[in-house]
Design a protein around this motif. Structure first.
Motif, PDB file in Angstrom:
ATOM      1  N   ALA A 206       0.849  -1.186   0.000  1.00 15.90           N
ATOM      2  CA  ALA A 206       0.000   0.000   0.000  1.00 15.90           C
ATOM      3  C   ALA A 206       0.890   1.242   0.000  1.00 15.90           C
ATOM      4  O   ALA A 206       2.081   1.188   0.320  1.00 15.90           O
ATOM      5  N   ASP A 207       0.290   2.388  -0.356  1.00 16.29           N
ATOM      6  CA  ASP A 207       1.082   3.624  -0.356  1.00 16.29           C
ATOM      7  C   ASP A 207       1.693   3.895   1.012  1.00 16.29           C
ATOM      8  O   ASP A 207       2.826   4.381   1.123  1.00 16.29           O
ATOM      9  N   ALA A 208       0.941   3.557   2.073  1.00 10.89           N
ATOM     10  CA  ALA A 208       1.472   3.771   3.431  1.00 10.89           C
ATOM     11  C   ALA A 208       2.690   2.897   3.675  1.00 10.89           C
ATOM     12  O   ALA A 208       3.638   3.302   4.370  1.00 10.89           O
ATOM     13  N   ASP A 209       2.678   1.670   3.110  1.00  7.78           N
ATOM     14  CA  ASP A 209       3.838   0.788   3.259  1.00  7.78           C
ATOM     15  C   ASP A 209       5.058   1.373   2.553  1.00  7.78           C
ATOM     16  O   ASP A 209       6.180   1.332   3.081  1.00  7.78           O
TER      17      ASP A 209
ATOM     18  N   LEU B 180      10.299   4.011   2.761  1.00  9.69           N
ATOM     19  CA  LEU B 180      11.197   5.126   2.473  1.00  9.69           C
ATOM     20  C   LEU B 180      11.720   5.777   3.744  1.00  9.69           C
ATOM     21  O   LEU B 180      12.888   6.158   3.839  1.00  9.69           O
ATOM     22  N   ALA B 181      10.835   5.924   4.738  1.00  7.45           N
ATOM     23  CA  ALA B 181      11.206   6.644   5.958  1.00  7.45           C
ATOM     24  C   ALA B 181      12.154   5.852   6.833  1.00  7.45           C
ATOM     25  O   ALA B 181      13.216   6.343   7.237  1.00  7.45           O
ATOM     26  N   ASP B 182      11.793   4.597   7.147  1.00  4.97           N
ATOM     27  CA  ASP B 182      12.587   3.811   8.097  1.00  4.97           C
ATOM     28  C   ASP B 182      12.915   2.405   7.597  1.00  4.97           C
ATOM     29  O   ASP B 182      13.923   1.830   7.988  1.00  4.97           O
ATOM     30  N   GLY B 183      12.038   1.857   6.779  1.00  7.86           N
ATOM     31  CA  GLY B 183      12.194   0.450   6.414  1.00  7.86           C
ATOM     32  C   GLY B 183      13.491   0.131   5.719  1.00  7.86           C
ATOM     33  O   GLY B 183      14.113  -0.903   5.990  1.00  7.86           O
ATOM     34  N   VAL B 184      13.919   0.981   4.796  1.00  2.00           N
ATOM     35  CA  VAL B 184      15.162   0.711   4.065  1.00  2.00           C
ATOM     36  C   VAL B 184      16.335   0.594   5.019  1.00  2.00           C
ATOM     37  O   VAL B 184      17.177  -0.303   4.898  1.00  2.00           O
TER      38      VAL B 184
ATOM     39  N   ASP C 216      10.408  11.093  -0.724  1.00  2.00           N
ATOM     40  CA  ASP C 216      10.649  10.778   0.673  1.00  2.00           C
ATOM     41  C   ASP C 216       9.685  11.600   1.528  1.00  2.00           C
ATOM     42  O   ASP C 216       9.461  12.785   1.261  1.00  2.00           O
ATOM     43  N   PRO C 217       9.075  10.989   2.566  1.00  2.00           N
ATOM     44  CA  PRO C 217       8.128  11.747   3.402  1.00  2.00           C
ATOM     45  C   PRO C 217       8.717  13.025   3.974  1.00  2.00           C
ATOM     46  O   PRO C 217       8.022  14.038   4.117  1.00  2.00           O
ATOM     47  N   GLU C 218      10.009  12.990   4.283  1.00  2.00           N
ATOM     48  CA  GLU C 218      10.642  14.178   4.851  1.00  2.00           C
ATOM     49  C   GLU C 218      10.718  15.299   3.821  1.00  2.00           C
ATOM     50  O   GLU C 218      10.545  16.472   4.149  1.00  2.00           O
TER      51      GLU C 218
END
Length: 864
Positions: free
Chosen positions: A244-247, A252-256, A338-340
């Motif tokens: 999902a887009d949230a995933d 991008l934020a922390d998962g990588v 990236d969310p940031e």
């Protein structure tokens, strides 16, 4: 691990001429071998084999620090830790180490091989990596990595039931597909061949149960790092999942980062643009450059987002700010956001910076926003000023007509640099080596500015030198001394004062609007909290100039103290400076931080050395020699008695008391090395025949005086200097003695008599006479005892080795063999880690040694 040397064991090794030989050996467990080999890596006298395995230790520890460790089960069913999984770059590094392995490093034949056949290098390196990983302490980090408490005990345990779980021969990565609909596809890589990769869906149909089990284990670990992957564990084939887009936003934020720490790489679609970046823009578009000392001057700050090197338009920024998906269509291409970065597009305006902070950010190229370091771009007058300060070409400034001398090229460049900095209202630190003419350069600056008065604050010993130099090179320029009973200020010319007088009479000096305030030997105010430093900051001036040959004697905080006086606010507060610069550079050895710091301070500090090309080609040669001497029988006995007695006192103490006793021990040992009478405080001693150092000094003086030479003898102890003076008088040799208690007039008379050739030997206290004196009559310099910081010794040597010296200078450092002096000299030569600590903090660094380390340092070695 077996070390070849003295030991109770024997080892059979292959020899170059063929066959084998039995040699003494010492067997060390891996936990003890690691620190030994780490030190051997940097030791100049280490055997090539030890140096090589030291490099392997460092490589292994770096892999472990990156989290490249995995649980395993040995052939005997015991739990163990192994290095892995390794990526292609890691495999290449191992292969390079294998190619570099010298024959000596694998001269121990393996069972089942020919005695003269060397084992293969790469398996040995991999086995050593695994041994290092398994030899590290096991704790909570091991629980997290393994996911099971079986691998966290201090002793290996039987875990046959975990063999299938731990016997991993593969690793996984994720391939993200999109952007219309995002999907994460599992890819399986072979550990044996990092270039072999296949999708899990393709692998599952033909792989063995063991391989499928290993891949499932790898997926389970990845899911532990990034929970959205847990869905894979409920599928018959863990081949991939929809995102999902949230995933994707979370990835991008922390998962990588989390997946990377677990050894799982994430690959994004090639046609998805990923070069969206953000930089801070500091706007300074007003026509006039503000005063950088004004507390109310600020510069506007906001974000500039760019696609590649092309900034986004306001419309594109709005589109980005309103995006609800982790991708946005920019310039006919899907761009990963990236969310940031999306947040920065929404919150573009940032808190304004003070003008001096803005300049610092522009010069260093970065600043910190919300705890994150980001790139900075300047605009307007700030960018113009940055370019002007950073430019190599200096504005023309001819030598003042009133200067009764011809400036050398480098001195003229120094004048132009000082003129640029002071005309901008920004101070600077002229940090040329001692003897390169900082005084005449500053006199030229005063004449060039032609404005108000210049106040020079200097040590008392330099008052006479400043007055003579001004009267010589700027005849007719008024010069007054604000010192002693005659304390006059003026509104023109030079006013000279000392640091002590300035501190006591700062109120009167602060009443004058000085054109320039000059702090000579500025390292005297390296403690910013001292009364002297506080008083200096109170003096008003259009510009401030610091003069010093050693801008950093010990730590970067001293440089902060100097530059925060010349250009207040440039480096921020001292606590912020420690966190931002001192810790990364001095403690963490962060080269990138060091480069940023150099870019920041370069415009404000001009540093030239005598050895630099074209600086002082007329200087003669300088030869530095360590002169080892043996202790006399009396000295050796005293040395060992002091070690026994005071080491016992150290062992019985803690905290501050222990540190004080260590300093007492070190001082006593250095005094014993100088002369027994020095340590014993004898009032009417017999001096001859009792000290190896004094005997060598006699030999040196006989040769120097026979050749009509002159010599400076430096010691850190006034008591020892008086003993040497008494000894020379008994031999019929005239000498002078200058120390911290010598009045100014007497100092000036001593310098004149020595320079005129009336007295051939000048005894000097290292601390009191190590700066500011011009003693070019000397062609020999003797350091009777060693200082912990070579920079201080170099300053002392520069009393003779400076502009005006016409003869080669020989520097003699007398060192007592087998003693603490010998060990310190060795560390200073080898640049080892303890030497770095000694250079930085003197005796204080040694007060933190353990009892065993201290005992080894001070022990009297055989042959002394």
């Amino acid at each position: 691990m077996v070390f070849y040397g003295t030991g109770d064991e024997r080892a059979v090794v292959a020899v170059p001429e063929g066959g084998t030989r039995e040699v003494p050996a010492v067997r060390l467990p891996i936990a003890r071998a690691v620190p030994v080999l780490s030190r051997a890596r940097r030791a100049p006298d280490a055997h090539p084999a030890a140096g090589f395995w030291g490099a392997v230790v460092v490589a292994a520890l770096r892999l472990v620090a990156r989290g490249r460790v995995r649980p395993a089960v040995t052939d005997g069913d015991f739990d163990a830790w192994r290095v892995g999984p390794l990526d292609a770059a890691d495999h290449a590094a191992v292969a390079a180490l294998a190619r570099a392995m010298p024959a000596h490093a694998r001269a121990l034949p393996l069972p089942g091989t020919s005695p003269a056949e060397l084992p293969d290098a790469e398996p040995l390196i991999r086995a050593f990596f695994d041994a290092v990983a398994d030899g590290l302490p096991r704790g909570s980090a091991a629980v997290h990595a393994a996911g099971t408490p079986e691998f966290t005990g201090h002793e290996p345990r039987k875990v046959p039931h975990l063999r299938a779980w731990a016997d991993e021969g593969v690793r996984i990565s994720l391939r993200v597909e999109g952007p219309d609909e995002f999907r994460a596809v599992v890819q399986v890589h072979s550990l044996a061949d990092p270039t072999s990769v296949v999708d899990a869906a393709e692998l599952w149909s033909g792989a063995s149960p063991r391989t499928r089990s290993a891949a499932t284990v790898a997926v389970r670990r990845a899911a532990r790092a990034w929970p959205p992957l847990e869905e894979l564990l409920h599928r018959p084939v863990p081949d991939g999942i929809a995102l999902a887009d949230a995933d994707v936003t979370d990835l991008l934020a922390d998962g990588v980062v989390l997946l990377s720490a677990a050894g799982v790489d994430v690959h994004w679609p090639k046609d998805l643009v990923r070069d969206l970046s953000a930089r801070v823009v500091v706007h300074a578009d007003r026509g006039d450059r503000p005063s950088f000392f004004g507390p109310d001057q600020v510069a506007a700050v906001d974000w500039r987002l760019a696609l590649g090197d092309d900034p986004l338009t306001p419309e594109e920024l709005d589109l980005l700010a309103q995006a609800h998906r982790p991708v946005v269509r920019l310039r006919d291409r899907w761009t990963l956001v990236d969310p940031e970065l999306a947040r920065r597009a929404r919150e573009r305006d940032l808190k304004p910076m003070s003008a001096i902070d803005a300049l610092g950010a522009a010069l260093s190229g970065s600043t910190e926003i919300d705890g994150t370091r980001v790139e900075v771009v300047a605009s307007g007058w700030l960018e113009d000023l940055r370019e002007r300060l950073s430019a190599a070409d200096l504005e023309p400034a001819e030598q003042p007509a009133a200067l009764a001398a011809t400036l050398r090229d480098y001195q003229l460049r120094g004048l132009r640099w000082l003129d640029r900095m002071t005309s901008l209202g920004l101070g600077g630190c002229l940090a040329d080596d001692m003897g390169l003419g900082k005084t005449i350069t500053l006199i030229a600056l005063h004449l060039h500015r032609g404005g108000g008065p210049t106040l020079v604050v200097c040590p008392a010993s330099l008052l006479g030198n400043w007055q003579r130099e001004i009267e010589r090179f700027a005849p007719g320029t008024p010069v007054r001394r604000f010192h002693g009973t005659g304390r006059e200020t003026a509104d023109t010319g030079f006013v000279l004062t000392t640091y002590g007088t300035m501190r006591l009479d700062a109120d009167r000096l602060a009443e004058v609007e000085w054109d320039l305030v000059v702090a000579d030997e500025a390292q005297h105010v390296k403690n910013p909290t001292s009364d002297t430093a506080r008083a200096l900051r109170r003096l008003p001036a259009r510009a401030r100039v610091a003069l010093t040959g050693t801008p950093v004697e010990n730590t970067l905080s001293e440089l902060w103290a100097v530059l925060d006086w010349t250009t207040p606010g440039l480096l921020g507060t001292l606590p912020a400076f420690r966190a931002r610069w001192i810790k990364p550079i001095e403690a963490d050895r962060d080269e990138a931080a060091a480069r940023r710091f150099a870019a920041l301070i370069r415009p404000f500090l001009l540093r030239r050395r005598k050895a630099d090309p074209g600086i002082a080609p007329e200087l003669p040669a300088k030869t530095e020699t360590d002169r080892p001497v043996a202790l006399t029988r009396e000295q050796a006995g005293l040395y060992e008695a002091v070690v026994r007695e005071l080491m016992a006192e150290v062992a019985d103490a803690t905290g501050i008391a222990r540190r004080g006793r260590i300093v007492k021990l070190l001082t006593a040992l250095k005094q014993v090395c100088n002369h027994p009478a020095h340590y014993l405080r004898e009032s009417a001693p017999v001096l001859t025949g009792r000290s190896g150092k004094l005997e060598l000094l006699d030999e040196l003086l006989d040769t120097i005086l026979a050749e009509d030479g002159a010599v400076l003898v430096f010691t850190q102890y006034t008591a020892m200097a008086r003993l040497i003076g008494r000894h020379l008088t008994a031999r019929g040799i005239d000498s002078l003695f200058l120390h911290g208690g010598t009045p100014v007039a007497a100092r000036e008379d001593m310098v004149r008599r020595f320079q005129d050739g009336q007295v051939p030997v000048f005894l000097l206290s290292l601390k009191a006479a190590g700066t500011g004196l011009n003693l070019t009559r000397a062609d020999h310099v003797v350091h009777y005892d060693r200082w912990w910081n070579p920079a201080v010794e170099d300053q002392a040597t520069d009393r003779a080795y400076r502009i005006g010296q016409t003869r080669p200078v020989q520097v003699h450092r007398i060192i007592a063999e087998g003693t603490i002096e010998d060990r310190i000299a060795e560390m200073l030569r080898a640049k080892r880690s303890l030497a770095d600590a000694v250079l930085a903090r003197g005796d204080a660094a040694l007060t933190e040694l353990t009892d065993a380390e201290l005992a080894d340092l001070v022990a009297l070695r055989s042959g002394s």
